[in-house]
Design an enzyme around this catalytic site. Structure first.
Site, PDB file in Angstrom:
ATOM      1  N   LYS A  13       0.780  -1.345  -0.464  1.00  0.00           N
ATOM      2  CA  LYS A  13       0.212  -0.037   0.021  1.00  0.00           C
ATOM      3  C   LYS A  13       0.784   1.265   0.141  1.00  0.00           C
ATOM      4  O   LYS A  13       0.364   2.551  -0.779  1.00  0.00           O
ATOM      5  CB  LYS A  13      -0.879   0.118   1.049  1.00  0.00           C
ATOM      6  CG  LYS A  13      -0.417  -0.511   2.767  1.00  0.00           C
ATOM      7  CD  LYS A  13      -1.398   0.178   3.737  1.00  0.00           C
ATOM      8  CE  LYS A  13      -1.129  -0.019   5.348  1.00  0.00           C
ATOM      9  NZ  LYS A  13       0.484  -0.304   4.870  1.00  0.00           N
ATOM     10  N   ARG A  15      -5.985   3.374  11.255  1.00  0.00           N
ATOM     11  CA  ARG A  15      -6.109   2.141  11.953  1.00  0.00           C
ATOM     12  C   ARG A  15      -6.450   1.140  12.487  1.00  0.00           C
ATOM     13  O   ARG A  15      -6.648  -0.154  13.477  1.00  0.00           O
ATOM     14  CB  ARG A  15      -4.170   1.460  11.787  1.00  0.00           C
ATOM     15  CG  ARG A  15      -3.529   0.919  10.750  1.00  0.00           C
ATOM     16  CD  ARG A  15      -2.521   1.151  11.455  1.00  0.00           C
ATOM     17  NE  ARG A  15      -1.180   0.279  10.431  1.00  0.00           N
ATOM     18  CZ  ARG A  15       0.013   0.426   9.699  1.00  0.00           C
ATOM     19  NH1 ARG A  15      -0.149   2.300   9.138  1.00  0.00           N
ATOM     20  NH2 ARG A  15       0.989  -0.425   9.253  1.00  0.00           N
ATOM     21  N   ARG A  58      12.392  -6.098   1.112  1.00  0.00           N
ATOM     22  CA  ARG A  58      11.871  -4.680   1.849  1.00  0.00           C
ATOM     23  C   ARG A  58      13.131  -3.751   2.208  1.00  0.00           C
ATOM     24  O   ARG A  58      13.710  -4.504   2.991  1.00  0.00           O
ATOM     25  CB  ARG A  58      10.578  -4.107   1.622  1.00  0.00           C
ATOM     26  CG  ARG A  58      10.769  -3.057   3.040  1.00  0.00           C
ATOM     27  CD  ARG A  58       8.945  -2.667   2.662  1.00  0.00           C
ATOM     28  NE  ARG A  58       8.601  -3.062   4.095  1.00  0.00           N
ATOM     29  CZ  ARG A  58       7.303  -2.950   4.430  1.00  0.00           C
ATOM     30  NH1 ARG A  58       6.369  -1.983   3.631  1.00  0.00           N
ATOM     31  NH2 ARG A  58       6.699  -3.308   5.164  1.00  0.00           N
ATOM     32  N   ARG A 107      13.463  -2.303   7.546  1.00  0.00           N
ATOM     33  CA  ARG A 107      13.504  -1.531   8.419  1.00  0.00           C
ATOM     34  C   ARG A 107      13.301  -2.329   9.883  1.00  0.00           C
ATOM     35  O   ARG A 107      13.190  -3.595  10.109  1.00  0.00           O
ATOM     36  CB  ARG A 107      11.816  -1.279   8.374  1.00  0.00           C
ATOM     37  CG  ARG A 107      10.935   0.028   7.070  1.00  0.00           C
ATOM     38  CD  ARG A 107      10.309  -0.078   6.626  1.00  0.00           C
ATOM     39  NE  ARG A 107       9.101  -0.259   7.640  1.00  0.00           N
ATOM     40  CZ  ARG A 107       7.419  -0.265   7.057  1.00  0.00           C
ATOM     41  NH1 ARG A 107       7.375   0.203   6.396  1.00  0.00           N
ATOM     42  NH2 ARG A 107       7.033  -0.524   7.924  1.00  0.00           N
TER      43      ARG A 107
HETATM   44  P1  AMP Z   1       3.460   1.544   7.726  1.00  0.00           P
HETATM   45  O1  AMP Z   1       4.748   2.221   7.432  1.00  0.00           O
HETATM   46  O2  AMP Z   1       2.317   1.525   7.705  1.00  0.00           O
HETATM   47  O3  AMP Z   1       3.900  -0.022   8.369  1.00  0.00           O
HETATM   48  O4  AMP Z   1       3.613   1.525   9.935  1.00  0.00           O
HETATM   49  C1  AMP Z   1       4.898   0.963  10.297  1.00  0.00           C
HETATM   50  C2  AMP Z   1       4.431   1.148  12.250  1.00  0.00           C
HETATM   51  O5  AMP Z   1       4.430   2.998  12.594  1.00  0.00           O
HETATM   52  C3  AMP Z   1       3.143  -0.250  12.320  1.00  0.00           C
HETATM   53  O6  AMP Z   1       3.070  -1.171  12.100  1.00  0.00           O
HETATM   54  C4  AMP Z   1       2.409   0.899  13.482  1.00  0.00           C
HETATM   55  O7  AMP Z   1       3.548   0.652  14.528  1.00  0.00           O
HETATM   56  C5  AMP Z   1       2.814   2.073  13.200  1.00  0.00           C
HETATM   57  N1  AMP Z   1       1.596   3.028  12.569  1.00  0.00           N
HETATM   58  C6  AMP Z   1       2.078   3.391  11.127  1.00  0.00           C
HETATM   59  N2  AMP Z   1       0.810   4.594  11.262  1.00  0.00           N
HETATM   60  C7  AMP Z   1      -0.210   4.251  12.380  1.00  0.00           C
HETATM   61  C8  AMP Z   1      -1.542   4.521  12.690  1.00  0.00           C
HETATM   62  N3  AMP Z   1      -2.317   4.763  12.221  1.00  0.00           N
HETATM   63  N4  AMP Z   1      -1.318   3.848  13.645  1.00  0.00           N
HETATM   64  C9  AMP Z   1      -0.889   3.083  14.765  1.00  0.00           C
HETATM   65  N5  AMP Z   1       0.519   2.763  14.555  1.00  0.00           N
HETATM   66  C10 AMP Z   1       0.683   3.169  13.594  1.00  0.00           C
END
Ligand code: AMP
Length: 216
Positions: free
Chosen positions: A16, A90, A129, A162
């Site tokens: 995404k 989320r 990744r 990451r």
């Molecule tokens: P992502 O890059 O979207 O996969 O986000 C990486 C990590 O950031 C997630 O696994 C969460 O720990 C945190 N995170 C990102 N967006 C949110 C959100 N909207 N609510 C809570 N945690 C978030």
């Protein structure tokens, strides 16, 4: 430039973020990723980043109040331009808070996209990744040329793995997604009468083309 307002949802590693970046640059939308905002805060050593980091590294969601503080500031700084929200909301509480913010601004959501993908495909993809430390561009070792696996083709920054891209963390993030984020789709289905599902296992360019076809 487009004034569309799009939410993109999907399990961790569904692509995404990559698709949101492509749609945003292809259609002239602002790309708002809470994951990127959090990683930037961690890298800058900000207090918010220090608080968020422990949750992120364990594959857990960062508490709603931290996320809402972060995204409210971003949304408030926009001036009528279109956007694509990536990784937010989320949780049901975040979705409800977003609805309130948007109602106050008089903004409607035009499309809810779900990138759907099998957990095993995700694990394979996420382990390969790599992310640019400087511009956040996302790559996969499977498609990076030999000898170019560590340098960003866009800005020359260093490509890194990451901290939350380890197998047990990915599986935990998948569980968290099922329990806490899947209900957000139900919330939007009730509110807007449905969402667009995109199969996320195929070719990246074809998926981008399919999304653009479906939202235009
Ligand atoms: P992502 O890059 O979207 O996969 O986000 C990486 C990590 O950031 C997630 O696994 C969460 O720990 C945190 N995170 C990102 N967006 C949110 C959100 N909207 N609510 C809570 N945690 C978030």
């Amino acid at each position: 430039m487009s004034d569309l307002h799009i939410i993109i949802l999907g399990p961790p590693g569904s692509g995404k973020g990559t698709q949101a970046q492509r749609i945003a640059s292809g259609m002239g939308l602002k790309h708002l990723s809470t994951g990127d905002l959090l990683r930037d805060s961690v890298a800058d050593g900000k207090e918010l980043g220090t608080k968020a980091r422990a949750f992120m590294e364990r594959g857990l969601l960062v508490p709603d109040e931290i996320i809402l503080g972060l995204i409210k500031g971003e949304l408030a700084s926009l001036n009528g331009e279109g956007w694509i929200l990536d990784g937010f909301p989320r949780t049901q509480l975040q979705a409800e808070a977003l609805s309130e913010i948007l109602e106050e601004k008089g903004v409607d959501i035009d499309h809810i996209l779900l990138i759907d993908v099998d957990p095993d495909v995700v694990v394979r993809r996420v382990l390969g990744r790599r992310v640019c430390q400087d511009c956040n561009a996302v790559y996969n070792t499977a498609t990076l040329e030999e000898g170019k696996k560590e340098i960003c083709g866009k800005c020359g920054g260093r490509l890194v793995k990451r901290a939350d891209d380890e197998e047990d963390t990915i599986r935990r993030r998948f569980e968290v997604y099922k329990e806490q984020t899947s209900p957000v789709l139900g919330y939007y289905d009730k509110r807007y009468g449905g969402h667009i599902t995109i199969e996320g296992a195929g070719d990246i360019d074809e998926i981008t083309a399919e999304i653009i076809r479906k939202i235009k």
